[in-house]
Design a protein around this motif. Structure first.
Motif, PDB file in Angstrom:
ATOM      1  N   THR A 199      57.083  46.932  41.693  1.00 15.25           N
ATOM      2  CA  THR A 199      56.077  47.405  40.697  1.00 15.25           C
ATOM      3  C   THR A 199      57.017  48.459  39.923  1.00 15.25           C
ATOM      4  O   THR A 199      58.048  48.687  39.969  1.00 15.25           O
TER       5      THR A 199
ATOM      6  N   LEU B 180      41.434  46.384  37.669  1.00 16.24           N
ATOM      7  CA  LEU B 180      41.492  47.302  38.840  1.00 16.24           C
ATOM      8  C   LEU B 180      40.587  48.443  38.566  1.00 16.24           C
ATOM      9  O   LEU B 180      40.682  49.105  37.460  1.00 16.24           O
TER      10      LEU B 180
ATOM     11  N   LEU C 276      39.222  45.400  43.388  1.00 14.26           N
ATOM     12  CA  LEU C 276      39.875  44.832  42.412  1.00 14.26           C
ATOM     13  C   LEU C 276      38.669  43.472  42.065  1.00 14.26           C
ATOM     14  O   LEU C 276      38.412  42.999  42.785  1.00 14.26           O
TER      15      LEU C 276
ATOM     16  N   TRP D   2      42.130  39.880  35.248  1.00 12.08           N
ATOM     17  CA  TRP D   2      41.800  40.726  36.496  1.00 12.08           C
ATOM     18  C   TRP D   2      41.777  42.272  35.811  1.00 12.08           C
ATOM     19  O   TRP D   2      42.223  42.643  34.708  1.00 12.08           O
TER      20      TRP D   2
ATOM     21  N   TYR E 158      38.487  39.938  39.592  1.00  7.43           N
ATOM     22  CA  TYR E 158      39.236  38.747  39.318  1.00  7.43           C
ATOM     23  C   TYR E 158      38.377  37.594  38.928  1.00  7.43           C
ATOM     24  O   TYR E 158      37.357  37.210  39.713  1.00  7.43           O
TER      25      TYR E 158
ATOM     26  N   TYR F 146      58.248  40.679  44.254  1.00  6.65           N
ATOM     27  CA  TYR F 146      57.277  41.503  44.041  1.00  6.65           C
ATOM     28  C   TYR F 146      57.594  42.887  43.919  1.00  6.65           C
ATOM     29  O   TYR F 146      57.961  43.596  44.803  1.00  6.65           O
TER      30      TYR F 146
ATOM     31  N   LYS G 256      51.598  34.501  37.877  1.00 11.63           N
ATOM     32  CA  LYS G 256      51.217  35.903  37.355  1.00 11.63           C
ATOM     33  C   LYS G 256      49.649  35.868  36.585  1.00 11.63           C
ATOM     34  O   LYS G 256      49.585  35.178  35.564  1.00 11.63           O
TER      35      LYS G 256
ATOM     36  N   VAL H   7      49.608  42.057  45.174  1.00 13.36           N
ATOM     37  CA  VAL H   7      49.854  43.081  44.203  1.00 13.36           C
ATOM     38  C   VAL H   7      51.136  43.880  44.613  1.00 13.36           C
ATOM     39  O   VAL H   7      51.132  43.924  45.786  1.00 13.36           O
TER      40      VAL H   7
ATOM     41  N   GLN I 288      50.328  44.364  37.904  1.00 14.46           N
ATOM     42  CA  GLN I 288      50.437  43.021  37.976  1.00 14.46           C
ATOM     43  C   GLN I 288      49.809  42.627  39.057  1.00 14.46           C
ATOM     44  O   GLN I 288      49.438  43.330  40.001  1.00 14.46           O
ATOM     45  N   LEU I 289      49.216  41.384  39.045  1.00 15.04           N
ATOM     46  CA  LEU I 289      48.916  40.416  40.004  1.00 15.04           C
ATOM     47  C   LEU I 289      49.122  39.225  40.220  1.00 15.04           C
ATOM     48  O   LEU I 289      49.481  38.766  39.126  1.00 15.04           O
TER      49      LEU I 289
ATOM     50  N   VAL J 209      46.970  36.389  47.243  1.00 13.19           N
ATOM     51  CA  VAL J 209      46.902  37.104  46.245  1.00 13.19           C
ATOM     52  C   VAL J 209      47.659  38.295  46.442  1.00 13.19           C
ATOM     53  O   VAL J 209      47.492  39.089  47.571  1.00 13.19           O
TER      54      VAL J 209
ATOM     55  N   ARG K  87      46.237  41.029  33.277  1.00 12.71           N
ATOM     56  CA  ARG K  87      45.355  42.293  33.013  1.00 12.71           C
ATOM     57  C   ARG K  87      44.312  41.890  31.967  1.00 12.71           C
ATOM     58  O   ARG K  87      44.803  41.597  30.851  1.00 12.71           O
TER      59      ARG K  87
END
Length: 698
Positions: free
Chosen positions: A385, A330, A337, A328, A339, A383, A212, A354, A205-206, A352, A215
């Protein structure tokens, strides 16, 4: 009527520590216990302005202070954490609180009373570098709890994210420049990831300015639920799939690429092992264990239908897909990264983020030694993951519970269920905040945002926990989850009734919470989900903008009696659900639940899902397999669209649907002291809603 019923049932549900006898308390006694030594952060006011925690000093509390501007460098732990010398980290504050209790320093000045211990967080953001652990030694007592609270509600934030800066416009010399879509390459920015975390970063996720990002995907809008393709075939024996070749697809970029496939009431994430192009089609093979699981388990499975269309899909995580603003990619090996900014985004100044931590805070007791009387109040959790889908794929059975092993039985039938034709063992996604073996805990007035998987989870062995006044928003999985869904070593269709009752989540209360814009990544998750629980109260919550069902209670697909019983689902409001998946209900139940009452709820506005295997298979009420011994009455919905699938005996169905009194509609949802949360409610006006069906004569 609804408020009286809520108080009465909350009192009835609360159980004292004694194992053999449940002490039924009066509402007045329960209210005293719930509020003893607790001063609400917002004092039940509708305003969202700053509110200070009153009663922070003096004889009621031993207070420890934490500030982003504080310091952990004090030689003596007791010289830090005071008002003018706050700690910088919660780790040190928790340690001091533990020492305060151990050494009895929380006694009142006259030595006669033991005070509660509270950790107050000054305004600002806190960045723990590991999961914060609350252990049995950190708990309190009924009259002297342990509390971690924001000085001002909503102004102290625990974040598991890392800020990414140093963005530059991509150069033609960049190693990935030629792999990017040339029509978009020169609009892409690149940043090198920070190296001060001890390992290469990986994330799924970013977020840019709290929104959000996407990807990179082959069909722009696929992760939103639009513009997906349809598989051509699925070979269960060969464990392969044919798809139409997406525009810009490059088989040389298959390493790291994933397939997201829509199947009935769940999606699956499959890591692509190889891709072979043949004209306008592509053959895909997948990594283990998900390749075997996806092809061997029967429910849910890839859908092939000339009538309604085959399973929808999209591919993600390849540089060749990075062609739309907000996407984005990775490059994990190079730790770079990429974007493409949305209109108006200035990466020189934008925040920004992550995600880095999977779980921000864990209350971790044991069956023998629970964490008692621990409270969280007024804190933001942001935030998180979850990397299992990137490491082992993600094949859910239902409600986000992923398969560890599953297959179809060649000869159906088990000792417990003669008709059963499959076996399955499941795992559980992690949550940003988890409670295990916590008794009489409280999570109140907190916010959970920008999370990869579950928001708040009462995992196992909780008792008398209060979850009240919280906001859960922008969450990839389930908002609030409680109870076991069968242990990993226990076949998931068996009725679960452990000899040790401490394993079951009992008499917890989930009241006056707003759950909105959740399940936005794992579409088969739900708003509020309860597994095998006993005596739970789910009341006056609002759930909106979810991809699958609103409130689900039960597990096991069995009519046999288990530990699942005596639950109360009262006066909730569920709207704008089933955004992407069908076989769905606003209120959904599974298995036998003696003594369970579902009453006074409001269900409305089901989204039009674009890719269901059966476009008509949506319901306001869904009593699924084994649902038994329940009372469902006085619930409002605009029509009586109901599914009763293989129900057992003992259900009472009374006075549900559009003819229910208006008072039911008006009393459902958040109560007045919590309606300030509605300013955060999400309703996707760009998404169509199903027309109300004609199911009965006026």
């Amino acid at each position: 009527m609804a408020i009286v019923r809520y108080r009465d049932l909350a009192a009835k549900a609360f159980v004292m520590k004694a194992r053999s006898v449940a002490a039924i308390l009066t509402p007045a006694v329960l209210l005293c216990i719930m509020t003893a030594s607790i001063v609400p952060v917002h004092a039940q006011q509708a305003s969202s302005e700053k509110k200070a925690v009153s009663g922070s000093n003096g004889e009621n509390w031993y207070t420890i202070y934490v500030s982003p501007e504080g310091s952990d460098a004090n030689a003596d732990i007791f010289t830090g954490g005071v008002k003018d010398r706050p700690f910088k980290s919660l780790v040190m504050a928790i340690r001091k609180a533990r020492e305060v209790r151990r050494l009895g320093k929380n006694r009142s000045s006259d030595g006669r009373r033991v005070r509660g211990v509270q950790i107050l967080l000054e305004d600002g953001r806190y960045y723990p570098n590991e999961t914060l652990m609350i252990r049995p030694e950190d708990g309190g007592t009924e009259s002297a709890p342990t509390r971690i609270a924001a000085v001002h509600r909503g102004k102290a934030t625990l974040t598991g994210g890392i800020k990414i800066s140093g963005w530059e416009k991509i150069k033609a010399s960049d190693p990935l420049f030629q792999a990017l879509p040339q029509k978009a390459a020169r609009t892409i920015y690149v940043a090198t990831l920070p190296k001060d975390h001890g390992a290469d970063l990986n994330f799924r996720q970013l977020w840019v300015e709290g929104h959000k990002a996407v990807r990179a995907e082959c069909f722009n809008g696929g992760s939103y639920g639009n513009n997906m393709g349809r598989i051509l075939s699925w070979d269960h024996k060969d464990q392969s799939c044919w798809i139409p070749r997406p525009e810009g697809f490059d088989a040389s970029q298959a390493a790291g690429m994933e397939m997201v496939i829509h199947q009935w009431w769940a999606i699956a994430n499959l890591r692509i092992k190889s891709a072979k192009v043949a004209g306008d089609s592509v053959e895909l093979h997948f990594y283990e264990p998900e390749s075997r699981l996806e092809s061997e388990h029967p429910w849910p499975a890839p859908w092939l239908s000339e009538k309604t269309g085959n399973s929808a899909f999209y591919l993600t995580n390849a540089p060749g897909f990075l062609d739309s603003p907000g996407e984005w990619y990775l490059d994990r090996k190079a730790q770079k990264l990429y974007y493409m900014p949305r209109k108006g985004e200035d990466l020189a100044h934008a925040t920004v983020v992550v995600p880095y931590l999977t779980t921000l805070l864990k209350v971790a007791g044991t069956a023998e030694q629970p964490v008692n009387n621990f409270q969280l109040q007024g804190i933001n959790f942001e935030y998180s993951t979850w990397l299992r889908p990137s490491e082992k794929g993600h094949i859910p059975l239902q409600a986000g519970m992923y398969l560890l092993e599953a297959y179809k039985l060649k000869q159906p039938g088990t000792p417990e269920k003669a008709s059963l034709e499959n076996q399955a063992w499941i795992g559980r996604p992690p949550a940003a905040v988890e409670l295990a073996y916590a008794h009489h805990a409280m999570v109140k007035d907190c916010q959970f945002r920008h999370l990869a998987s579950t928001g708040l989870d009462l995992v196992i062995g909780t008792e008398g926990t209060l979850i009240e006044g919280n906001l859960l928003k922008d969450i990839g999985g389930t908002g609030i989850q409680v109870g076991t869904y069968s242990p990993e070593n226990y076949e998931t269709h068996l009725p679960y009734h452990p000899k040790n009752p401490d394993l079951i989540c009992r008499y917890d209360r989930i009241v006056n919470n707003l759950v909105t814009d959740v399940t936005n990544e794992d579409w088969g998750c739900v708003g509020i989900s309860a597994g095998i629980v006993r005596g739970i109260l789910i009341a006056h919550n609002e759930v909106s903008d979810v991809s699958y069902s609103g409130i689900c209670v039960g597990w096991g697909w069995t009519k046999k009696i288990s530990a699942l019983a005596e639950n109360k689902i009262l006066d909730n409001k569920v709207t704008h659900y089933a955004k992407r998946m069908y076989d769905v209900g606003g209120l959904y139940t599974l298995s036998a639940q003696p003594g369970t009452l579902i009453q006074g709820n409001y269900i409305d506005s089901i989204y039009k899902a674009p890719y269901p295997h059966d476009p008509a298979h949506w319901f306001y009420y869904y009593l699924d397999e084994g649902s038994s011994y329940m009372t469902i009455k006085d619930n409002w919905s605009p029509a009586l669209k109901v599914m009763k699938n293989a129900n057992g005996p003992g259900n009472t169905w009374e006075n549900n649907g559009p003819r229910v009194a208006d008072s039911i509609k008006h009393q459902a949802g958040l109560q007045p002291g919590y309606q300030y949360l509605l300013a955060e409610r999400v309703t996707d006006r760009a998404w169509p809603v199903q027309p109300v069906p004609v199911t009965e004569k006026k």
